[in-house]
Every structure is written in structure tokens, then in C-alpha cells.
Design a protein around this motif. Structure first.
Motif, mmCIF file in Angstrom:
data_model
loop_
_atom_site.group_PDB
_atom_site.id
_atom_site.type_symbol
_atom_site.label_atom_id
_atom_site.label_comp_id
_atom_site.label_asym_id
_atom_site.label_seq_id
_atom_site.Cartn_x
_atom_site.Cartn_y
_atom_site.Cartn_z
ATOM 1 N N LYS A 1 -10.973 4.971 -6.960
ATOM 2 C CA LYS A 1 -9.732 5.374 -6.282
ATOM 3 C C LYS A 1 -9.582 4.681 -4.933
ATOM 4 O O LYS A 1 -8.466 4.304 -4.550
ATOM 5 C CB LYS A 1 -9.723 6.895 -6.113
ATOM 6 N N MET A 2 -10.704 4.496 -4.220
ATOM 7 C CA MET A 2 -10.627 3.896 -2.887
ATOM 8 C C MET A 2 -10.226 2.423 -2.913
ATOM 9 O O MET A 2 -9.839 1.850 -1.901
ATOM 10 C CB MET A 2 -11.962 4.033 -2.149
ATOM 11 N N ALA A 3 -10.278 1.789 -4.094
ATOM 12 C CA ALA A 3 -9.900 0.375 -4.222
ATOM 13 C C ALA A 3 -8.496 0.214 -4.812
ATOM 14 O O ALA A 3 -8.080 -0.893 -5.131
ATOM 15 C CB ALA A 3 -10.915 -0.363 -5.092
ATOM 16 N N ARG A 4 -7.752 1.324 -4.915
ATOM 17 C CA ARG A 4 -6.415 1.286 -5.499
ATOM 18 C C ARG A 4 -5.386 1.817 -4.501
ATOM 19 O O ARG A 4 -5.713 2.599 -3.607
ATOM 20 C CB ARG A 4 -6.334 2.170 -6.751
ATOM 21 N N ARG A 5 -4.150 1.390 -4.679
ATOM 22 C CA ARG A 5 -3.042 1.990 -3.937
ATOM 23 C C ARG A 5 -1.745 1.766 -4.726
ATOM 24 O O ARG A 5 -1.676 0.874 -5.578
ATOM 25 C CB ARG A 5 -2.912 1.406 -2.531
ATOM 26 N N ILE A 6 -0.739 2.583 -4.433
ATOM 27 C CA ILE A 6 0.579 2.393 -5.030
ATOM 28 C C ILE A 6 1.451 1.690 -3.994
ATOM 29 O O ILE A 6 1.640 2.189 -2.877
ATOM 30 C CB ILE A 6 1.228 3.728 -5.452
ATOM 31 N N PHE A 7 1.964 0.518 -4.354
ATOM 32 C CA PHE A 7 2.781 -0.275 -3.436
ATOM 33 C C PHE A 7 4.186 0.310 -3.370
ATOM 34 O O PHE A 7 4.585 1.118 -4.220
ATOM 35 C CB PHE A 7 2.812 -1.729 -3.929
ATOM 36 N N LYS A 8 4.942 -0.105 -2.352
ATOM 37 C CA LYS A 8 6.288 0.441 -2.152
ATOM 38 C C LYS A 8 7.218 0.174 -3.338
ATOM 39 O O LYS A 8 8.195 0.894 -3.553
ATOM 40 C CB LYS A 8 6.903 -0.130 -0.877
ATOM 41 N N ASP A 9 6.922 -0.888 -4.120
ATOM 42 C CA ASP A 9 7.747 -1.186 -5.300
ATOM 43 C C ASP A 9 7.390 -0.316 -6.496
ATOM 44 O O ASP A 9 8.031 -0.396 -7.545
ATOM 45 C CB ASP A 9 7.608 -2.659 -5.693
ATOM 46 N N GLN B 1 -1.779 -1.398 -7.091
ATOM 47 C CA GLN B 1 -2.445 -2.599 -6.595
ATOM 48 C C GLN B 1 -3.940 -2.342 -6.432
ATOM 49 O O GLN B 1 -4.371 -1.213 -6.194
ATOM 50 C CB GLN B 1 -1.867 -3.023 -5.242
ATOM 51 N N ILE B 2 -4.713 -3.428 -6.561
ATOM 52 C CA ILE B 2 -6.169 -3.370 -6.451
ATOM 53 C C ILE B 2 -6.618 -4.164 -5.226
ATOM 54 O O ILE B 2 -6.093 -5.254 -4.960
ATOM 55 C CB ILE B 2 -6.843 -3.940 -7.718
ATOM 56 N N LEU B 3 -7.584 -3.643 -4.502
ATOM 57 C CA LEU B 3 -8.125 -4.310 -3.318
ATOM 58 C C LEU B 3 -8.929 -5.531 -3.753
ATOM 59 O O LEU B 3 -9.967 -5.401 -4.413
ATOM 60 C CB LEU B 3 -8.997 -3.340 -2.521
ATOM 61 N N ALA B 4 -8.464 -6.710 -3.378
ATOM 62 C CA ALA B 4 -9.088 -7.960 -3.851
ATOM 63 C C ALA B 4 -10.544 -8.077 -3.414
ATOM 64 O O ALA B 4 -11.399 -8.524 -4.176
ATOM 65 C CB ALA B 4 -8.281 -9.160 -3.341
ATOM 66 N N GLU C 1 -16.655 -8.387 -4.150
ATOM 67 C CA GLU C 1 -17.960 -7.929 -3.650
ATOM 68 C C GLU C 1 -18.647 -6.919 -4.565
ATOM 69 O O GLU C 1 -19.881 -6.907 -4.662
ATOM 70 C CB GLU C 1 -17.791 -7.332 -2.246
ATOM 71 N N ASN C 2 -17.868 -6.077 -5.208
ATOM 72 C CA ASN C 2 -18.474 -4.991 -5.984
ATOM 73 C C ASN C 2 -18.472 -5.206 -7.493
ATOM 74 O O ASN C 2 -19.121 -4.463 -8.229
ATOM 75 C CB ASN C 2 -17.763 -3.667 -5.677
ATOM 76 N N LYS D 1 -3.269 -6.344 -12.910
ATOM 77 C CA LYS D 1 -2.785 -5.531 -11.796
ATOM 78 C C LYS D 1 -2.518 -6.418 -10.583
ATOM 79 O O LYS D 1 -3.158 -7.446 -10.386
ATOM 80 C CB LYS D 1 -3.824 -4.475 -11.413
ATOM 81 N N ASP D 2 -1.579 -5.990 -9.756
ATOM 82 C CA ASP D 2 -1.282 -6.681 -8.502
ATOM 83 C C ASP D 2 -2.473 -6.527 -7.546
ATOM 84 O O ASP D 2 -3.231 -5.559 -7.637
ATOM 85 C CB ASP D 2 -0.026 -6.048 -7.889
ATOM 86 N N LEU D 3 -2.629 -7.484 -6.635
ATOM 87 C CA LEU D 3 -3.742 -7.466 -5.681
ATOM 88 C C LEU D 3 -3.234 -7.360 -4.242
ATOM 89 O O LEU D 3 -2.157 -7.872 -3.930
ATOM 90 C CB LEU D 3 -4.578 -8.746 -5.802
ATOM 91 N N PHE D 4 -4.023 -6.712 -3.370
ATOM 92 C CA PHE D 4 -3.743 -6.758 -1.933
ATOM 93 C C PHE D 4 -5.060 -7.010 -1.192
ATOM 94 O O PHE D 4 -6.118 -6.544 -1.613
ATOM 95 C CB PHE D 4 -3.051 -5.470 -1.456
ATOM 96 N N PRO D 5 -5.013 -7.776 -0.068
ATOM 97 C CA PRO D 5 -6.252 -8.143 0.608
ATOM 98 C C PRO D 5 -6.700 -7.153 1.688
ATOM 99 O O PRO D 5 -7.880 -7.024 1.967
ATOM 100 C CB PRO D 5 -5.897 -9.490 1.250
#
Length: 294
Positions: A121-129, A133-136, A141-142, A161-165
Motif C-alpha cells: 500500500k505504501m508504494a501505491r497512490r491514486i492520481f488526480k486522473d 500509480q506505483i512508486l518507481a 530497490e525492493n 500501471k502508471d509510475l511516479f518518482p
């Protein structure tokens, strides 16, 4: 020796000297294909180069770098799909494998798919669209660093899935850890999250550009400031589309100095790939390079 003999030798040597002086030095492959390099246009607001003052990496600069390179027992490129892929997306990954194998002239293999449940869960988020998204950085690293095969020189993750840095960024096409030889790219933006038969080639061309760009970085090549090139930096899909899949002559020189492939064999294989996929602009550029070698 008499003056007559001296004159005879002198007169004999003149035609030989004229013959050798008139012989043109044969151009190298790099000097030849450099004729097809296309000069970079002036950067516009929003372009990668507009707000960045990156140094020009010469071939000599490149040679001095401590970088990863293929070696016996460690010379395979691996692709790691992560997510839930439909048949069309699986086909795109296979075509990308074919392309990277051709582009780098290295064995390239696709690993078994990993599920999206591998992302906490900590590596995911819902983007405004509205898309997830997944934390690149987490992917690098993991997941990837820990799973890189022992015979792999490069491991490239591909997500649907979309990525965000980082939290303040909207998205990123790809990210890599060059010293570890791992990277990740997302297919999501290349087809606006909806891959179809009608946009397949457009999405594929974007994926092969971004993945070969990131792997090029892993082999030590900086953002290209020499010509229109797959190694140019990019801020947007329109900028990605504007850049060629073709590496310019300087970036080809850097790549070949590390990978040591047959240049003409590679060009011929690239031609066949572009022909088969109906990527006509890149096919034309490859044919132009081949024509110069005849």
C-alpha cells in the motif's frame, strides 16, 4: 652512386608518391553514418533541454566512465513484466524483447509475470486522473535489484500501471539505477491506459524508445546533445515522438565500443524489425544508413 642513378630513382618515386597522396582515406562506419545525423532544433519552453544545462558527453568522456558492461556469464538483458497484462500488452512486450535483442545485439529474455499484489500500500497512490500509480523507486530497490538474475547485465521492469518518482511529481515514463543495471518503465502513458490495435504501433514505438534509452544510460551513455537521437532527454510524449529511435553516430560509437557488435549486421536486423512492424519512419532512416555503406 652516380648523378644519373639518383635522377632515375627520383623520377621513379614521383609517380608512387602521387599515387598514394591521391588515395582517399576510407571512412569509418561512424564517419559514414554521421552524414545522416539530423541536427537538434532549438529547445522550446517545456522541452527537456530548455531548462537544463547538461554537459556534452564526448566519446573520450564516455571511455573514462566506470560503467556496467557485458562479460562472459553476465551478458543477458532481462525484461520483468509486473501487472495484469492482456494479450495485446503481452504482444507489445514480446515485440520490445525482439527490438532490444536487435538494438543491443544481446540475448534478451522475458521473465515470468509478477502480479500487482507485489506492491504494498505504501508504494501505491491514486492520481488526480483516477488511475493507480506505483512508486518507481520501490520497484527498483525492493523488487528488481533483489531479483536480477546472475547472468543478467540489465534487468528492465515493465508495468501496466502508471509510475511516479516522488510525491510532488505527477508521473514518470521510466526510472533506472544505472550502477545496479536495473530500470523500470510503464506502458500506461504510451496508449493513455487503453492499448488497442489502432494505437499499438504508436505505443510500441514509444516503449522501444524509452526502454532502449534507459538501457543506454545503464551502459554509460548520457543524454545526447549531438543530434536528434534516442538518447535525447524527454519531458513529454510529444517530445518522445519527435526524437528518433535511431541512435546518432556518436551514441552508436559509444555503444559499440562497449558491446562490440557487427555494425552492418545490426543495421540489417533493425531494418527487418521496422519493416515487419510497419514503423516506416524508422525503416527509412535505417535504409538511409545502409545505403551509405554500399
Amino acid at each position: 652512386m652516380s648523378p644519373v642513378k639518383y635522377n632515375f630513382i627520383f623520377l621513379y618515386l614521383i609517380p608512387l608518391l602521387l599515387f598514394f597522396s591521391c588515395q582517399k582515406k576510407e571512412k569509418t562506419y561512424i564517419e559514414t553514418v554521421a552524414l545522416n545525423d539530423v541536427q537538434l532544433t532549438k529547445a522550446k519552453p517545456g522541452d527537456w533541454r530548455y531548462s537544463r544545462d547538461e554537459p556534452f558527453q564526448t566519446f573520450e568522456d564516455f571511455q573514462k566512465l566506470d560503467k556496467i558492461k557485458p562479460e562472459p556469464g553476465k551478458n543477458t538483458i532481462y525484461l520483468q513484466p509486473i501487472g495484469e497484462f492482456n494479450e495485446l500488452q503481452k504482444k507489445e512486450i514480446e515485440r520490445t524483447r525482439d527490438y532490444l535483442s536487435t538494438y543491443f545485439q544481446l540475448s534478451t529474455k522475458v521473465l515470468p509475470v509478477l502480479p500487482n499484489t507485489i506492491f504494498p500500500k505504501m508504494a501505491r497512490r491514486i492520481f488526480k486522473d483516477g488511475q493507480e500509480q506505483i512508486l518507481a523507486g520501490y520497484v527498483l530497490e525492493n523488487i528488481l535489484i533483489k531479483r536480477k538474475p546472475k547472468d543478467g547485465v540489465v534487468l528492465m521492469g515493465i508495468t501496466e500501471k502508471d509510475l511516479f518518482p516522488r510525491p510532488e511529481w505527477n508521473y514518470v515514463f521510466g526510472q533506472a539505477s544505472y550502477k545496479d543495471g536495473v530500470g523500470v518503465t510503464s506502458m500506461y502513458r504510451f496508449s493513455n491506459g487503453n492499448l488497442s490495435e489502432s494505437n499499438f504501433n504508436e505505443s510500441l514505438e514509444r516503449l522501444i524508445k524509452i526502454s532502449s534509452h534507459e538501457i543506454g544510460h545503464m551502459f554509460g551513455i548520457s543524454h545526447c546533445l549531438n543530434a536528434n537521437c534516442v538518447m535525447n532527454g524527454t519531458n513529454s510524449l510529444s517530445e518522445t515522438d519527435f526524437h528518433f529511435a535511431r541512435a546518432c553516430s556518436l551514441c552508436q560509437q559509444k555503444l559499440n565500443s562497449t558491446l562490440r557488435y557487427d555494425q552492418k549486421k545490426r543495421l540489417t536486423a533493425l531494418k527487418h524489425f521496422f519493416e515487419k512492424q510497419h514503423l516506416n519512419a524508422e525503416l527509412s532512416r535505417t535504409e538511409q544508413d545502409l545505403n551509405l555503406l554500399k
